[in-house]
Every structure is written in structure tokens, then in C-alpha cells.
Design a protein around this motif. Structure first.
Motif, PDB file in Angstrom:
ATOM      1  N   LEU A 102       0.852  -1.189   0.000  1.00 57.05           N
ATOM      2  CA  LEU A 102       0.000   0.000   0.000  1.00 57.05           C
ATOM      3  C   LEU A 102       0.884   1.234   0.000  1.00 57.05           C
ATOM      4  O   LEU A 102       1.685   1.440   0.914  1.00 57.05           O
ATOM      5  CB  LEU A 102      -0.915   0.000   1.227  1.00 57.05           C
ATOM      6  CG  LEU A 102      -1.851   1.211   1.350  1.00 57.05           C
ATOM      7  CD1 LEU A 102      -2.902   1.190   0.245  1.00 57.05           C
ATOM      8  CD2 LEU A 102      -2.517   1.235   2.725  1.00 57.05           C
TER       9      LEU A 102
ATOM     10  N   ASP B 152       1.583   5.592  -0.684  1.00 53.34           N
ATOM     11  CA  ASP B 152       0.942   6.881  -0.467  1.00 53.34           C
ATOM     12  C   ASP B 152       0.681   7.562  -1.809  1.00 53.34           C
ATOM     13  O   ASP B 152       0.915   6.975  -2.871  1.00 53.34           O
ATOM     14  CB  ASP B 152       1.779   7.760   0.479  1.00 53.34           C
ATOM     15  CG  ASP B 152       3.144   8.127  -0.119  1.00 53.34           C
ATOM     16  OD1 ASP B 152       3.313   8.061  -1.353  1.00 53.34           O
ATOM     17  OD2 ASP B 152       4.042   8.496   0.660  1.00 53.34           O
TER      18      ASP B 152
ATOM     19  N   GLU C 289       3.721   2.470   2.438  1.00 63.51           N
ATOM     20  CA  GLU C 289       3.358   2.745   3.818  1.00 63.51           C
ATOM     21  C   GLU C 289       3.119   1.468   4.622  1.00 63.51           C
ATOM     22  O   GLU C 289       3.461   1.384   5.796  1.00 63.51           O
ATOM     23  CB  GLU C 289       2.090   3.610   3.857  1.00 63.51           C
ATOM     24  CG  GLU C 289       2.308   5.035   3.340  1.00 63.51           C
ATOM     25  CD  GLU C 289       3.211   5.837   4.259  1.00 63.51           C
ATOM     26  OE1 GLU C 289       3.206   5.592   5.468  1.00 63.51           O
ATOM     27  OE2 GLU C 289       3.933   6.718   3.740  1.00 63.51           O
ATOM     28  N   LYS C 290       2.491   0.485   3.970  1.00 63.33           N
ATOM     29  CA  LYS C 290       2.202  -0.787   4.636  1.00 63.33           C
ATOM     30  C   LYS C 290       2.397  -1.937   3.657  1.00 63.33           C
ATOM     31  O   LYS C 290       2.178  -1.787   2.455  1.00 63.33           O
ATOM     32  CB  LYS C 290       0.762  -0.824   5.157  1.00 63.33           C
ATOM     33  CG  LYS C 290       0.441   0.131   6.289  1.00 63.33           C
ATOM     34  CD  LYS C 290      -1.029  -0.026   6.709  1.00 63.33           C
ATOM     35  CE  LYS C 290      -1.392   0.936   7.820  1.00 63.33           C
ATOM     36  NZ  LYS C 290      -2.830   0.793   8.207  1.00 63.33           N
TER      37      LYS C 290
ATOM     38  N   GLU D 162      -8.448  -5.416   6.659  1.00 60.10           N
ATOM     39  CA  GLU D 162      -7.757  -4.483   5.778  1.00 60.10           C
ATOM     40  C   GLU D 162      -7.232  -5.175   4.526  1.00 60.10           C
ATOM     41  O   GLU D 162      -7.269  -4.619   3.426  1.00 60.10           O
ATOM     42  CB  GLU D 162      -6.612  -3.806   6.531  1.00 60.10           C
ATOM     43  CG  GLU D 162      -7.070  -2.858   7.627  1.00 60.10           C
ATOM     44  CD  GLU D 162      -5.907  -2.128   8.284  1.00 60.10           C
ATOM     45  OE1 GLU D 162      -4.908  -1.856   7.578  1.00 60.10           O
ATOM     46  OE2 GLU D 162      -5.995  -1.838   9.490  1.00 60.10           O
TER      47      GLU D 162
ATOM     48  N   TYR E 271      -8.224  -4.083   0.658  1.00 57.35           N
ATOM     49  CA  TYR E 271      -7.202  -3.677  -0.301  1.00 57.35           C
ATOM     50  C   TYR E 271      -7.166  -4.621  -1.502  1.00 57.35           C
ATOM     51  O   TYR E 271      -7.111  -4.181  -2.661  1.00 57.35           O
ATOM     52  CB  TYR E 271      -5.840  -3.625   0.392  1.00 57.35           C
ATOM     53  CG  TYR E 271      -4.712  -3.169  -0.502  1.00 57.35           C
ATOM     54  CD1 TYR E 271      -4.874  -2.068  -1.342  1.00 57.35           C
ATOM     55  CD2 TYR E 271      -3.485  -3.824  -0.510  1.00 57.35           C
ATOM     56  CE1 TYR E 271      -3.843  -1.640  -2.162  1.00 57.35           C
ATOM     57  CE2 TYR E 271      -2.452  -3.400  -1.322  1.00 57.35           C
ATOM     58  CZ  TYR E 271      -2.628  -2.310  -2.147  1.00 57.35           C
ATOM     59  OH  TYR E 271      -1.615  -1.893  -2.961  1.00 57.35           O
TER      60      TYR E 271
ATOM     61  N   SER F 139      -2.779   4.947   0.733  1.00 62.12           N
ATOM     62  CA  SER F 139      -2.913   5.121   2.177  1.00 62.12           C
ATOM     63  C   SER F 139      -3.582   6.469   2.452  1.00 62.12           C
ATOM     64  O   SER F 139      -3.570   7.374   1.622  1.00 62.12           O
ATOM     65  CB  SER F 139      -1.543   5.072   2.849  1.00 62.12           C
ATOM     66  OG  SER F 139      -0.711   6.117   2.358  1.00 62.12           O
TER      67      SER F 139
ATOM     68  N   ASP G 179      -7.453   4.578   7.133  1.00 64.83           N
ATOM     69  CA  ASP G 179      -6.785   3.409   6.559  1.00 64.83           C
ATOM     70  C   ASP G 179      -6.493   3.541   5.067  1.00 64.83           C
ATOM     71  O   ASP G 179      -5.374   3.324   4.618  1.00 64.83           O
ATOM     72  CB  ASP G 179      -7.643   2.154   6.800  1.00 64.83           C
ATOM     73  CG  ASP G 179      -7.741   1.790   8.261  1.00 64.83           C
ATOM     74  OD1 ASP G 179      -6.724   1.912   8.964  1.00 64.83           O
ATOM     75  OD2 ASP G 179      -8.843   1.395   8.706  1.00 64.83           O
ATOM     76  N   PHE G 180      -7.521   3.894   4.288  1.00 68.05           N
ATOM     77  CA  PHE G 180      -7.383   3.902   2.832  1.00 68.05           C
ATOM     78  C   PHE G 180      -8.039   5.145   2.230  1.00 68.05           C
ATOM     79  O   PHE G 180      -8.973   5.716   2.801  1.00 68.05           O
ATOM     80  CB  PHE G 180      -8.048   2.669   2.209  1.00 68.05           C
ATOM     81  CG  PHE G 180      -7.502   1.360   2.716  1.00 68.05           C
ATOM     82  CD1 PHE G 180      -6.348   0.818   2.180  1.00 68.05           C
ATOM     83  CD2 PHE G 180      -8.144   0.672   3.740  1.00 68.05           C
ATOM     84  CE1 PHE G 180      -5.841  -0.387   2.651  1.00 68.05           C
ATOM     85  CE2 PHE G 180      -7.656  -0.537   4.215  1.00 68.05           C
ATOM     86  CZ  PHE G 180      -6.497  -1.064   3.670  1.00 68.05           C
TER      87      PHE G 180
END
Length: 392
Positions: free
Chosen positions: A283, A285, A297-298, A322, A326, A337, A342-343
Motif C-alpha cells: 500500500l 501513499d 506505507e504498509k 484491511e 485492499y 494510504s 486506513d485507505f
């Protein structure tokens, strides 16, 4: 054509059902001269190709051949000479499965394309293959498509015979997600999260099969493509386990590199390979603009079935929520992100949680929704998590 190849195709076709077709089936330009379908192991690429062949009139089938690149036939024969012989015998449609298992595949595909304009070639391969940067640049010749695992909508049809139409992103936001014959979706949704992403789940022995997919992908497919040693493949497998125990994982290259005893610079490369191979999702940005190639970011596991396979009953439910969101939205939407939640998708903010999740975190955010896994239908700014699985 060699009788062993003909018999192989007939045997494969005899085992194929036409009852259910994946979301990509009607989107592919089957008539084009060179088409590639990429995707992770186990998502149904081979089945879809065989379904297409089976549906053709007999006169077209007679001019078609289906081969698997890992067939022992190719220990003593090349794709190039096989295609050339096939064309001399009047063949027009050649389907090559698992092309990534054949050395020099890109060079020979290019040679086949340039030498036999009357031959249509459709091939499948691992999603880690790089068509542009390979030994032969096929970018000007091939139409390339990607496929991922089952959506929740597809799972309902394939496993339970419950058919419903694809819903748009706007449909989901407006709560237009009712499905005829399914009043209470949550029990089936919970099963999907554990064992519904891969079509092979229907064949039984799911845990054994998915562990094999993980092992072959991490220790065979990626190392073979990237010219890694078997020892590096083992480290990749271990790296996936580390990520699985810490997801959503915040990338921290130095610590991960030290634990795996590899160079810090290798970590980002390994993550890209794992993402392409369908093992993780990164994920990012919004700094990458419309292409969505900003800072990671994740890191999530690619889908919820992998979470349960790698974490068993220790799976974190927040991570499961999550990951599903996604995984299911990224196919049709640019998902990034969010600075406050969260999203973020197309200017909308999404906070994903369970029955205790309220609006506190997004109360001052415009165009924001709470997505919960315990509700059946939308109310105000609360949306059911399962409904995001109807978008393909």
C-alpha cells in the motif's frame, strides 16, 4: 502434430467444466495474434484457456493445440520448432501454458510471432515475468493482461451457485449490493476469507495445496526468474513468514536485512518480486500521483487465505479486514494510504474495522465511510466489508 501433444490436449479438455468462468474470460482479445495472461499460481489461468478451446467449433479445435511449457516433450523439442511444424500442418491457434517454465521463452515467442503471421499465440505465465525487460522485448507485439484470485462475488457463484452482477464502486458506496438468494452473507463471507480466494479450494485438501503454492512461488518461481540461488529462495520464504507475523508490516529494511543476513538494498527488490508473484500487496501513499507508485506505507499479505495459511488461528482480525479491502478494491480502483485513516480511493476515505468501530477517527473528514465486517447492509456512512467483494 506429435500424437503425445494432441492426446495431452484432449485429456485436459475432457476434465474441464464450462459451468463457471472467471471475470477475465470475456475481457480477453482471444482473436489477437499474441496475447499473454499473467497471474499468481492457482488463480485459474490454465482452466480459463482450456474453457475457451473447449467452446470453439470442431473446425477451430482441429486447428488448435494446447501445450504446457513444463511438459517433458520440451526436453527434446523447442517451442519454435513445435510452432513451425504446427503451422506447416495447417495450425492456426497455439496455446502455451506456464511459459515461465521454459528457458528462452521470450526469444522464441518473438521468433514465432515474426515468422508465422498466420498463427495466433496465447500464453500464460507467472506474474513476475517482465515482458519488456526480458531477453526479447515483446512490448510492441504482445497484448498483456493480469489476473488475480476470486472475488467474493465469483466465489458465491463458483462454490454456491449464487449469481450476481458486478457492482461499481458507486454502487457499493450507495449500498446497492443486495443479492437474490442471499439474505445473510456473513457466514459465506467468513468462509471465503479463509478458503475462497483460490479456485482450487473446491478440489479439497486446501491447506496442503496452498502451502505448496507458497513454497513453489517463493523457492522456485521467483529464484528461477531472478537468477537467485536456492539459499536465497529459502530466505525469501522466511521473509514472507516474518511479514506474515507482523502485518500490516511497516517496511523497515535494515532490521529485516539483518535478520535475513542479506544486503539492505536487496529488501525493496525482494518485496517487488513478492508483490508481482501474488504473495504480498504494498500500500503506497499518494506521492506517486495517478500511477500510485509513491512510498510504501504498509505491506500486507496478498489475500486473506494466505493470512490463515501462514498464521493459522493466530490471524489478526484487523489485518484480515484491511487485507480483504485492499485486495478486492485495487483491481478496479487506485487505492492509496490515508493520512487520517486506513485507505483513500478517488477522494473518499475509508476506516475499516469491526462492531466497535465508530466515526470518531473520520468525524471531521469529508466523504468518509466506516467499513465494518459485522453488518449485512449499508446504513448512513457505515458500509459492509463484504460488499467490496462484488466489484469484479
Amino acid at each position: 502434430m506429435d500424437i503425445t501433444l494432441v492426446n495431452f490436449m484432449q485429456e485436459q479438455l475432457s476434465q474441464i467444466s464450462l459451468d463457471f468462468k472467471r471475470y477475465m474470460y470475456d475481457k480477453l482479445p482471444w482473436e489477437a495474434r499474441l496475447v499473454g495472461l499473467m497471474g499468481p499460481r492457482g488463480v485459474g489461468k490454465s482452466t480459463m484457456v482450456l474453457q475457451h478451446i473447449k467452446e470453439q467449433p470442431d473446425e477451430v479445435k482441429a486447428k488448435s493445440i494446447y501445450v504446457s511449457a513444463d511438459n517433458t516433450y520440451f526436453l527434446n523439442h523447442t517451442l519454435w520448432e513445435t510452432a513451425s511444424q504446427f503451422v506447416r500442418e495447417g495450425g492456426q491457434w497455439m496455446y502455451i501454458d506456464e511459459v515461465h517454465k521454459y528457458d528462452n521463452w521470450s526469444i522464441e515467442l518473438k521468433q514465432i510471432y515474426d515468422s508465422h503471421p498466420e498463427l495466433h499465440v496465447f500464453f500464460t505465465g507467472s506474474s513476475i515475468l517482465d515482458i519488456i525487460d526480458g531477453e526479447a522485448d515483446l512490448s510492441r507485439r504482445v497484448l498483456l493482461f493480469q489476473m488475480q484470485g476470486l472475488s467474493f462475488r465469483e466465489y458465491l457463484e463458483m462454490f454456491h451457485g449464487i449469481k450476481s452482477s458486478v457492482r461499481t464502486f458507486d454502487d457499493v458506496l450507495k449500498g446497492n449490493v443486495q443479492i437474490d438468494g442471499l439474505i445473510h452473507p456473513l457466514p459465506l463471507f467468513n468462509h471465503y476469507l479463509r478458503e475462497g480466494y483460490y479456485p482450487f479450494s473446491k478440489e479439497g485438501y486446501f491447506q496442503q495445496r496452498i502451502q505448496q503454492v507458497i513454497q513453489f512461488t517463493m523457492e522456485n518461481d521467483i529464484p528461477h526468474f531472478a537468477n537467485m540461488t536456492p539459499a536465497t529462495g529459502k530466505k525469501l520464504h522466511r521473509m514472507l513468514g516474518i511479514i506474515a507475523s507482523n502485518v500490516p508490516y511497516k517496511p523497515e529494511a535494515t532490521g529485516l536485512a539483518n535478520e535475513l543476513k542479506v544486503s539492505r538494498n536487496d529488501i525493496s527488490t525482494f518485496l517487488v518480486y513478492m508483490e508481482k508473484a501474488g504473495m504480498i500487496g504494498q500500500l503506497r501513499d499518494k506521492t506517486g500521483g495517478l500511477r500510485g507508485l509513491g512510498k510504501t506505507e504498509k505491506v500486507y499479505l496478498d489475500n486473506t487465505n494466505l493470512i490463515y495459511a501462514l498464521s493459522s488461528e493466530n490471524a489478526n482480525v484487523g489485518n484480515v479486514r484491511e487485507t480483504f479491502f485492499y485486495n478486492q478494491t485495487r483491481l478496479t480502483q487506485l487505492v492509496t494510504s490515508s493520512k487520517v485513516s486506513d485507505f483513500e480511493i478517488s477522494g473518499y476515505t475509508f476506516e475499516v474495522g469491526g462492531k466497535k468501530k465508530g466515526k470518531r477517527q473520520i468525524k471531521n473528514t469529508a466523504n468518509a465511510f466506516v467499513v465494518r465486517d459485522d453488518i449485512e447492509y449499508a446504513t448512513e456512512n457505515f458500509l459492509p466489508l463484504w460488499s467490496f467483494g462484488l466489484m469484479y
